[in-house]
Design a protein around this motif. Sequence first.
Motif, PDB file in Angstrom:
ATOM      1  N   LEU A   1      -3.203  11.482   2.350  1.00 33.25           N
ATOM      2  CA  LEU A   1      -4.082  11.089   1.623  1.00 33.25           C
ATOM      3  C   LEU A   1      -4.938   9.604   3.089  1.00 33.25           C
ATOM      4  O   LEU A   1      -3.952   8.883   2.691  1.00 33.25           O
ATOM      5  CB  LEU A   1      -4.117  10.739   0.647  1.00 33.25           C
ATOM      6  CG  LEU A   1      -4.493  12.066  -0.198  1.00 33.25           C
ATOM      7  CD1 LEU A   1      -3.856  12.310  -1.839  1.00 33.25           C
ATOM      8  CD2 LEU A   1      -5.049  12.980   0.378  1.00 33.25           C
ATOM      9  N   ARG A   2      -5.799   9.230   2.890  1.00 34.86           N
ATOM     10  CA  ARG A   2      -6.713   7.518   3.155  1.00 34.86           C
ATOM     11  C   ARG A   2      -6.169   7.202   2.177  1.00 34.86           C
ATOM     12  O   ARG A   2      -6.297   5.933   2.342  1.00 34.86           O
ATOM     13  CB  ARG A   2      -8.010   7.633   4.043  1.00 34.86           C
ATOM     14  CG  ARG A   2      -8.306   8.464   4.732  1.00 34.86           C
ATOM     15  CD  ARG A   2      -9.983   9.119   5.471  1.00 34.86           C
ATOM     16  NE  ARG A   2     -11.063   9.724   4.665  1.00 34.86           N
ATOM     17  CZ  ARG A   2     -11.107  10.638   4.754  1.00 34.86           C
ATOM     18  NH1 ARG A   2     -10.249  11.820   5.255  1.00 34.86           N
ATOM     19  NH2 ARG A   2     -11.873  10.748   3.854  1.00 34.86           N
ATOM     20  N   SER A   3      -6.802   7.776   0.962  1.00 38.55           N
ATOM     21  CA  SER A   3      -6.592   6.569  -0.146  1.00 38.55           C
ATOM     22  C   SER A   3      -5.374   6.264  -0.246  1.00 38.55           C
ATOM     23  O   SER A   3      -4.500   6.481  -0.045  1.00 38.55           O
ATOM     24  CB  SER A   3      -7.065   7.315  -1.702  1.00 38.55           C
ATOM     25  OG  SER A   3      -7.961   7.781  -1.574  1.00 38.55           O
ATOM     26  N   LYS A   4      -5.427   4.662  -0.958  1.00 33.48           N
ATOM     27  CA  LYS A   4      -3.577   4.297  -0.599  1.00 33.48           C
ATOM     28  C   LYS A   4      -4.148   3.820  -2.537  1.00 33.48           C
ATOM     29  O   LYS A   4      -4.667   3.532  -3.042  1.00 33.48           O
ATOM     30  CB  LYS A   4      -3.719   3.009  -0.126  1.00 33.48           C
ATOM     31  CG  LYS A   4      -4.033   3.509   1.711  1.00 33.48           C
ATOM     32  CD  LYS A   4      -2.852   4.173   1.822  1.00 33.48           C
ATOM     33  CE  LYS A   4      -2.416   4.243   3.606  1.00 33.48           C
ATOM     34  NZ  LYS A   4      -2.761   5.218   3.923  1.00 33.48           N
ATOM     35  N   TYR A   5      -2.110   3.324  -3.185  1.00 37.33           N
ATOM     36  CA  TYR A   5      -2.075   3.194  -4.259  1.00 37.33           C
ATOM     37  C   TYR A   5      -1.560   1.260  -4.696  1.00 37.33           C
ATOM     38  O   TYR A   5      -0.396   1.417  -3.078  1.00 37.33           O
ATOM     39  CB  TYR A   5      -1.435   3.953  -4.975  1.00 37.33           C
ATOM     40  CG  TYR A   5      -2.295   4.374  -6.436  1.00 37.33           C
ATOM     41  CD1 TYR A   5      -3.628   4.711  -6.659  1.00 37.33           C
ATOM     42  CD2 TYR A   5      -1.137   5.023  -7.209  1.00 37.33           C
ATOM     43  CE1 TYR A   5      -4.165   5.712  -7.200  1.00 37.33           C
ATOM     44  CE2 TYR A   5      -2.224   5.894  -8.293  1.00 37.33           C
ATOM     45  CZ  TYR A   5      -3.421   6.146  -8.261  1.00 37.33           C
ATOM     46  OH  TYR A   5      -3.956   6.306  -9.171  1.00 37.33           O
TER      47      TYR A   5
ATOM     48  N   GLN B   1       0.721  -1.084   0.092  1.00 34.20           N
ATOM     49  CA  GLN B   1       0.796  -0.556  -0.310  1.00 34.20           C
ATOM     50  C   GLN B   1       0.923   1.580   0.164  1.00 34.20           C
ATOM     51  O   GLN B   1       1.862   1.359   0.716  1.00 34.20           O
ATOM     52  CB  GLN B   1      -0.962   0.023   1.373  1.00 34.20           C
ATOM     53  CG  GLN B   1      -1.600  -0.810   0.903  1.00 34.20           C
ATOM     54  CD  GLN B   1      -3.158  -1.047   2.033  1.00 34.20           C
ATOM     55  OE1 GLN B   1      -3.109   0.415   3.179  1.00 34.20           O
ATOM     56  NE2 GLN B   1      -4.337  -2.009   2.774  1.00 34.20           N
TER      57      GLN B   1
END
Length: 125
Positions: A63-67, A53
């Motif tokens: 950010l809470r979003s992950k790649y 992650q």
Amino acid sequence: MAEILFKEESYQIMGAMFEVYKEMGCGFLEPVYQECIELELADRGTPFVAQVQLKLNYKHHLLRSKYIPDAICYEKIVLELKAVKSITDEHRAQVHNYLKATAYRLGIIVNFGHYPKLQYERIVR
């Protein structure tokens, strides 16, 4: 002529990709190839971490979003697997974003859904 970035490491990674394609062919879903690649890379002693992650920032805010790329090899190469008819600009953009998020310089997209042979592209940042 420009020197190929991480030539030996790329050669080792692609050897594993070709072996999986030779054994499995095309037609499976991406998770099948993901599992096969993890086994093949491990069998070859290729250093990798699967589905890490990546943390993303916006103006110094986490950010809470992950790649989540499919694998990071040799702690410097992003490996993204696909099982689609053909690699598209959206796939290339995805790898560019992974490179931006990691500050790595090389990404490799490998498409197992292409027939009659494995399709791959090197993305250099």
